[in-house]
Design a protein around this motif. Structure first.
Motif, PDB file in Angstrom:
ATOM      1  N   TRP A  18       0.776  -1.328   0.127  1.00 40.79           N
ATOM      2  CA  TRP A  18       0.015  -0.021   0.251  1.00 40.79           C
ATOM      3  C   TRP A  18       0.917   1.232  -0.131  1.00 40.79           C
ATOM      4  O   TRP A  18       2.087   1.377   0.625  1.00 40.79           O
ATOM      5  N   ASN A  19       0.539   2.010  -1.020  1.00 35.48           N
ATOM      6  CA  ASN A  19       1.246   3.461  -0.771  1.00 35.48           C
ATOM      7  C   ASN A  19       2.565   3.373  -1.423  1.00 35.48           C
ATOM      8  O   ASN A  19       3.647   4.198  -1.376  1.00 35.48           O
ATOM      9  N   ALA A  20       2.837   2.382  -2.175  1.00 37.16           N
ATOM     10  CA  ALA A  20       4.340   2.163  -2.946  1.00 37.16           C
ATOM     11  C   ALA A  20       4.685   3.425  -3.638  1.00 37.16           C
ATOM     12  O   ALA A  20       3.780   3.761  -4.569  1.00 37.16           O
ATOM     13  N   SER A  21       5.785   3.750  -3.573  1.00 38.10           N
ATOM     14  CA  SER A  21       6.182   4.890  -4.364  1.00 38.10           C
ATOM     15  C   SER A  21       7.390   4.580  -5.557  1.00 38.10           C
ATOM     16  O   SER A  21       7.361   5.265  -6.262  1.00 38.10           O
ATOM     17  N   ALA A  22       7.646   3.236  -5.501  1.00 37.35           N
ATOM     18  CA  ALA A  22       8.680   2.985  -6.319  1.00 37.35           C
ATOM     19  C   ALA A  22       8.300   1.187  -6.799  1.00 37.35           C
ATOM     20  O   ALA A  22       7.730   0.598  -5.801  1.00 37.35           O
ATOM     21  N   ARG A  23       8.742   0.664  -7.824  1.00 39.48           N
ATOM     22  CA  ARG A  23       8.477  -0.629  -8.216  1.00 39.48           C
ATOM     23  C   ARG A  23       9.691  -1.265  -7.839  1.00 39.48           C
ATOM     24  O   ARG A  23      10.532  -0.696  -7.579  1.00 39.48           O
ATOM     25  N   ALA A  42       0.289  -2.527 -11.163  1.00 44.07           N
ATOM     26  CA  ALA A  42      -0.273  -1.515 -10.167  1.00 44.07           C
ATOM     27  C   ALA A  42      -1.437  -1.668  -9.438  1.00 44.07           C
ATOM     28  O   ALA A  42      -2.372  -1.807 -10.396  1.00 44.07           O
ATOM     29  N   LEU A  43      -1.514  -1.688  -8.231  1.00 46.09           N
ATOM     30  CA  LEU A  43      -2.940  -1.753  -7.613  1.00 46.09           C
ATOM     31  C   LEU A  43      -3.654  -0.624  -7.906  1.00 46.09           C
ATOM     32  O   LEU A  43      -3.285   0.552  -8.240  1.00 46.09           O
ATOM     33  N   PRO A  44      -4.886  -0.519  -7.776  1.00 47.92           N
ATOM     34  CA  PRO A  44      -5.869   0.485  -7.794  1.00 47.92           C
ATOM     35  C   PRO A  44      -5.419   1.750  -7.284  1.00 47.92           C
ATOM     36  O   PRO A  44      -5.094   1.506  -6.032  1.00 47.92           O
ATOM     37  N   TYR A  45      -5.280   2.818  -7.741  1.00 46.84           N
ATOM     38  CA  TYR A  45      -4.984   4.226  -7.080  1.00 46.84           C
ATOM     39  C   TYR A  45      -3.476   4.329  -6.793  1.00 46.84           C
ATOM     40  O   TYR A  45      -2.996   5.274  -5.792  1.00 46.84           O
ATOM     41  N   HIS A  46      -2.764   3.616  -7.449  1.00 44.60           N
ATOM     42  CA  HIS A  46      -1.232   3.675  -7.390  1.00 44.60           C
ATOM     43  C   HIS A  46      -0.625   3.835  -8.663  1.00 44.60           C
ATOM     44  O   HIS A  46      -1.190   3.489  -9.809  1.00 44.60           O
ATOM     45  N   PHE A  47       0.615   4.511  -8.453  1.00 47.84           N
ATOM     46  CA  PHE A  47       1.381   4.606  -9.967  1.00 47.84           C
ATOM     47  C   PHE A  47       0.409   5.551 -10.822  1.00 47.84           C
ATOM     48  O   PHE A  47      -0.153   6.462 -10.667  1.00 47.84           O
ATOM     49  N   GLU A  48       0.581   4.914 -12.158  1.00 48.67           N
ATOM     50  CA  GLU A  48      -0.353   5.495 -13.188  1.00 48.67           C
ATOM     51  C   GLU A  48      -1.720   5.377 -12.978  1.00 48.67           C
ATOM     52  O   GLU A  48      -2.662   6.530 -13.397  1.00 48.67           O
ATOM     53  N   ARG A  49      -2.277   4.800 -11.882  1.00 49.17           N
ATOM     54  CA  ARG A  49      -3.551   4.661 -11.509  1.00 49.17           C
ATOM     55  C   ARG A  49      -3.807   5.662 -10.285  1.00 49.17           C
ATOM     56  O   ARG A  49      -5.137   5.534  -9.904  1.00 49.17           O
ATOM     57  N   SER A  50      -2.995   6.595  -9.902  1.00 48.36           N
ATOM     58  CA  SER A  50      -3.308   7.353  -9.074  1.00 48.36           C
ATOM     59  C   SER A  50      -4.425   8.464  -8.962  1.00 48.36           C
ATOM     60  O   SER A  50      -4.591   8.916 -10.216  1.00 48.36           O
ATOM     61  N   ARG A  51      -5.119   8.506  -8.000  1.00 48.41           N
ATOM     62  CA  ARG A  51      -6.226   9.846  -8.099  1.00 48.41           C
ATOM     63  C   ARG A  51      -5.528  11.038  -8.214  1.00 48.41           C
ATOM     64  O   ARG A  51      -4.864  11.588  -7.339  1.00 48.41           O
ATOM     65  N   PRO A  52      -6.285  11.868  -9.317  1.00 47.61           N
ATOM     66  CA  PRO A  52      -5.538  13.187  -9.379  1.00 47.61           C
ATOM     67  C   PRO A  52      -5.920  13.998  -8.132  1.00 47.61           C
ATOM     68  O   PRO A  52      -6.779  14.185  -7.637  1.00 47.61           O
ATOM     69  N   GLY A  53      -4.603  14.502  -7.749  1.00 51.58           N
ATOM     70  CA  GLY A  53      -4.545  15.419  -6.471  1.00 51.58           C
ATOM     71  C   GLY A  53      -4.614  14.868  -5.241  1.00 51.58           C
ATOM     72  O   GLY A  53      -4.341  15.247  -4.392  1.00 51.58           O
ATOM     73  N   ASP A  55      -2.504  12.599  -2.376  1.00 50.39           N
ATOM     74  CA  ASP A  55      -1.240  12.303  -2.024  1.00 50.39           C
ATOM     75  C   ASP A  55      -0.778  10.997  -1.722  1.00 50.39           C
ATOM     76  O   ASP A  55       0.337  10.480  -1.667  1.00 50.39           O
ATOM     77  N   TYR A  56      -1.550  10.278  -1.424  1.00 50.51           N
ATOM     78  CA  TYR A  56      -1.628   8.532  -1.170  1.00 50.51           C
ATOM     79  C   TYR A  56      -2.654   8.061  -1.858  1.00 50.51           C
ATOM     80  O   TYR A  56      -3.661   8.671  -2.279  1.00 50.51           O
ATOM     81  N   ALA A  57      -2.597   6.553  -1.583  1.00 52.63           N
ATOM     82  CA  ALA A  57      -3.601   5.706  -2.399  1.00 52.63           C
ATOM     83  C   ALA A  57      -4.926   5.711  -1.077  1.00 52.63           C
ATOM     84  O   ALA A  57      -5.110   4.619  -0.623  1.00 52.63           O
ATOM     85  N   ASP A  58      -5.495   6.859  -1.007  1.00 49.65           N
ATOM     86  CA  ASP A  58      -6.618   6.996   0.001  1.00 49.65           C
ATOM     87  C   ASP A  58      -7.977   6.171  -0.234  1.00 49.65           C
ATOM     88  O   ASP A  58      -8.562   5.826   0.663  1.00 49.65           O
ATOM     89  N   TYR A  59      -7.960   6.008  -1.612  1.00 47.13           N
ATOM     90  CA  TYR A  59      -9.329   5.097  -1.953  1.00 47.13           C
ATOM     91  C   TYR A  59      -9.009   3.450  -1.928  1.00 47.13           C
ATOM     92  O   TYR A  59      -9.955   2.773  -2.061  1.00 47.13           O
ATOM     93  N   ASN A  64     -13.826   4.207   4.542  1.00 42.66           N
ATOM     94  CA  ASN A  64     -15.147   3.871   3.516  1.00 42.66           C
ATOM     95  C   ASN A  64     -14.974   2.114   3.479  1.00 42.66           C
ATOM     96  O   ASN A  64     -14.248   1.919   2.721  1.00 42.66           O
ATOM     97  N   LEU A  65     -15.571   1.699   4.126  1.00 38.35           N
ATOM     98  CA  LEU A  65     -15.680   0.211   4.036  1.00 38.35           C
ATOM     99  C   LEU A  65     -16.213  -0.518   2.697  1.00 38.35           C
ATOM    100  O   LEU A  65     -15.382  -1.268   2.102  1.00 38.35           O
ATOM    101  N   GLY A  66     -17.020   0.190   2.039  1.00 40.39           N
ATOM    102  CA  GLY A  66     -17.538  -0.195   0.674  1.00 40.39           C
ATOM    103  C   GLY A  66     -16.519   0.079  -0.188  1.00 40.39           C
ATOM    104  O   GLY A  66     -16.425  -0.758  -1.090  1.00 40.39           O
ATOM    105  N   ARG A  67     -15.949   1.052  -0.300  1.00 38.53           N
ATOM    106  CA  ARG A  67     -14.936   1.455  -1.344  1.00 38.53           C
ATOM    107  C   ARG A  67     -13.591   0.627  -1.163  1.00 38.53           C
ATOM    108  O   ARG A  67     -13.275   0.325  -2.348  1.00 38.53           O
ATOM    109  N   THR A  68     -13.110   0.439   0.129  1.00 35.73           N
ATOM    110  CA  THR A  68     -12.238  -0.620   0.095  1.00 35.73           C
ATOM    111  C   THR A  68     -12.513  -2.031  -0.388  1.00 35.73           C
ATOM    112  O   THR A  68     -11.448  -2.621  -1.029  1.00 35.73           O
ATOM    113  N   MET A  69     -13.717  -2.469  -0.109  1.00 35.89           N
ATOM    114  CA  MET A  69     -14.024  -3.798  -0.539  1.00 35.89           C
ATOM    115  C   MET A  69     -14.099  -3.597  -2.230  1.00 35.89           C
ATOM    116  O   MET A  69     -13.632  -4.367  -2.799  1.00 35.89           O
TER     117      MET A  69
END
Length: 240
Positions: A18-23, A42-53, A55-59, A64-69
């Motif tokens: 989680w929150n990896a910054s390098a491969r 790349a896991l969701p919300y990491h590297f090329e899949r990061s959410r714009p804006g 700072d970390y893979a908060d999604y 948010n239990l449902g979003r994590t699932m």
């Protein structure tokens, strides 16, 4: 990211923390030199899949239990699609390796995809709920959850992500398991890892277990990562 080898028989799909910054370039090079093609997803919300804006893979992992699932489910789907694609490219043996949160993804894939023949789980445990509730890295998430939900309720909500609940599938005859743990882990507490190991053994699995005298993050440094890498190399070596 694909690190090719001279052989096209074996592929290792790697799921990062989680929150990896390098491969994991050193790891990829280590196995590619041994005839194993390494594919880092790349896991969701990491590297090329990061959410714009963001700072970390908060999604990916959040209060948010449902979003994590949903994010974990997406990661498992993506991994299985990648494995199917590797099969279509002609790879005969496909293994998975997961680091920390990535080990839950790798474990869920190995449990539900019988084309995976070997799985290496680093810094893993069974209950993601317990990891979030007790781990140092997820303290902020836990503080947000606690006013609204009890641990037992969180365990039920995230029950499908608990690897102990998939132990029977992980214990199937055609799957070899390698587990690498840190004795001084403050992120994934050792007692949580022990519950997973016991659950696997109760289901009939015989995992290879390596416990190193290090912490969660120091596993990535020598000499610990060298020992961990060698244990996976032994797992992936050709059968006699």
């Amino acid at each position: 990211k694909v690190t090719e080898s001279r052989s096209f028989d074996k592929a290792l799909v790697v799921f990062h923390h989680w929150n990896a910054s390098a491969r994991y370039q050193q790891l990829a090079n280590f196995f590619s030199r041994r005839g194993i093609t390494v594919v880092e997803m790349a896991l969701p919300y990491h590297f090329e899949r990061s959410r714009p804006g963001a700072d970390y893979a908060d999604y990916m992992l959040s209060p948010n239990l449902g979003r994590t699932m949903q994010s974990m489910r997406q990661a498992v789907w993506d991994g299985r699609k990648l494995i199917r694609w590797l099969r279509e490219q002609g790879f005969k043996e496909i293994s998975v390796l997961g680091m920390s949160l990535g080990s839950w993804v790798a474990g869920l894939i190995a449990a539900n995809d019988k084309t995976v023949s070997k799985a290496a789980l680093f810094l893993t445990a069974g209950s993601l709920a317990d990891m979030v509730w007790t781990g140092r890295a997820t303290r902020t998430i836990c503080e947000s959850i606690k006013p609204a939900i009890e641990l037992d309720d969180l365990r039920r909500a995230w029950g499908p992500l608990n690897l102990v609940n998939h132990a029977h599938h992980l214990a199937r005859d055609n799957l070899e398991l390698n587990v690498v743990l840190a004795k001084r882990d403050k992120v994934v507490l050792p007692e949580l890892s022990e519950r997973l190991i016991q659950g696997l053994k109760d289901a009939g699995a015989e995992p290879s277990i390596l416990e190193l005298n290090c912490g969660h993050y120091s596993l990535s440094m020598p000499p610990y990562i060298v020992s961990a890498g060698r244990s996976v190399a032994r797992l992936l070596k050709p059968d006699p």
